[in-house]
Design a protein around this motif. Structure first.
Motif, PDB file in Angstrom:
ATOM      1  N   TYR A  21       0.818  -1.211   0.000  1.00 19.41           N
ATOM      2  CA  TYR A  21       0.000   0.000   0.000  1.00 19.41           C
ATOM      3  C   TYR A  21       0.855   1.265   0.000  1.00 19.41           C
ATOM      4  O   TYR A  21       0.479   2.268  -0.583  1.00 19.41           O
ATOM      5  N   TYR A  26      -0.370   5.144  -0.378  1.00 20.25           N
ATOM      6  CA  TYR A  26      -0.951   5.341   0.950  1.00 20.25           C
ATOM      7  C   TYR A  26       0.161   5.728   1.920  1.00 20.25           C
ATOM      8  O   TYR A  26       1.310   5.361   1.733  1.00 20.25           O
ATOM      9  N   GLU A  30      -3.130   6.366   6.951  1.00 22.46           N
ATOM     10  CA  GLU A  30      -4.012   5.403   6.293  1.00 22.46           C
ATOM     11  C   GLU A  30      -3.605   3.964   6.621  1.00 22.46           C
ATOM     12  O   GLU A  30      -4.471   3.105   6.828  1.00 22.46           O
ATOM     13  N   LEU A  31      -2.312   3.721   6.686  1.00 22.97           N
ATOM     14  CA  LEU A  31      -1.842   2.385   7.028  1.00 22.97           C
ATOM     15  C   LEU A  31      -2.178   2.051   8.478  1.00 22.97           C
ATOM     16  O   LEU A  31      -2.467   0.898   8.803  1.00 22.97           O
ATOM     17  N   TYR A  34      -5.662   0.889   8.469  1.00 29.19           N
ATOM     18  CA  TYR A  34      -5.683  -0.468   7.932  1.00 29.19           C
ATOM     19  C   TYR A  34      -5.276  -1.467   9.005  1.00 29.19           C
ATOM     20  O   TYR A  34      -5.912  -2.517   9.162  1.00 29.19           O
ATOM     21  N   GLY A  37      -8.090  -2.086  11.515  1.00 32.46           N
ATOM     22  CA  GLY A  37      -9.093  -2.996  10.970  1.00 32.46           C
ATOM     23  C   GLY A  37      -8.603  -4.433  10.947  1.00 32.46           C
ATOM     24  O   GLY A  37      -9.355  -5.371  11.253  1.00 32.46           O
ATOM     25  N   TYR A  38      -7.343  -4.619  10.615  1.00 35.64           N
ATOM     26  CA  TYR A  38      -6.745  -5.951  10.576  1.00 35.64           C
ATOM     27  C   TYR A  38      -6.744  -6.573  11.973  1.00 35.64           C
ATOM     28  O   TYR A  38      -7.151  -7.724  12.146  1.00 35.64           O
TER      29      TYR A  38
END
Length: 82
Positions: A21, A26, A30-31, A34, A37-38
């Motif tokens: 990403y 990104y 933003e990471l 992510y 969420g992971y």
């Protein structure tokens, strides 16, 4: 330090995704989303023990904020021999 094989696989997946990403444009914020969420999906799926999920999260955060993980080495130009 991660030692469980399954935990290491989850860590490798997230760090590989970070680099992928990053290359797509990104950036850190933003990471980080992510990653959240992971980690939430790992918790929801009961994929591994909660303390192992915490270890994956801490290691992934360390990886994410070490910018040297996202620097690509530049190829050295070949010298011109005439």
């Amino acid at each position: 330090m991660l030692q469980d094989a399954k935990t290491i696989r989850y860590y490798q997946r997230i760090t590989d995704a970070f680099v992928d990403y990053w290359d797509k444009g990104y950036r850190s914020d933003e990471l980080r989303l992510y990653l959240e969420g992971y980690i939430a999906s790992l918790r929801h799926a009961d994929a591994i023990e909660p303390y192992l999920i915490n270890q994956v999260e801490q290691e992934a955060i360390s990886y994410l904020y070490d910018i040297s993980n996202f620097v690509r080495p530049q190829a050295e130009p070949e010298p011109d021999y005439y």
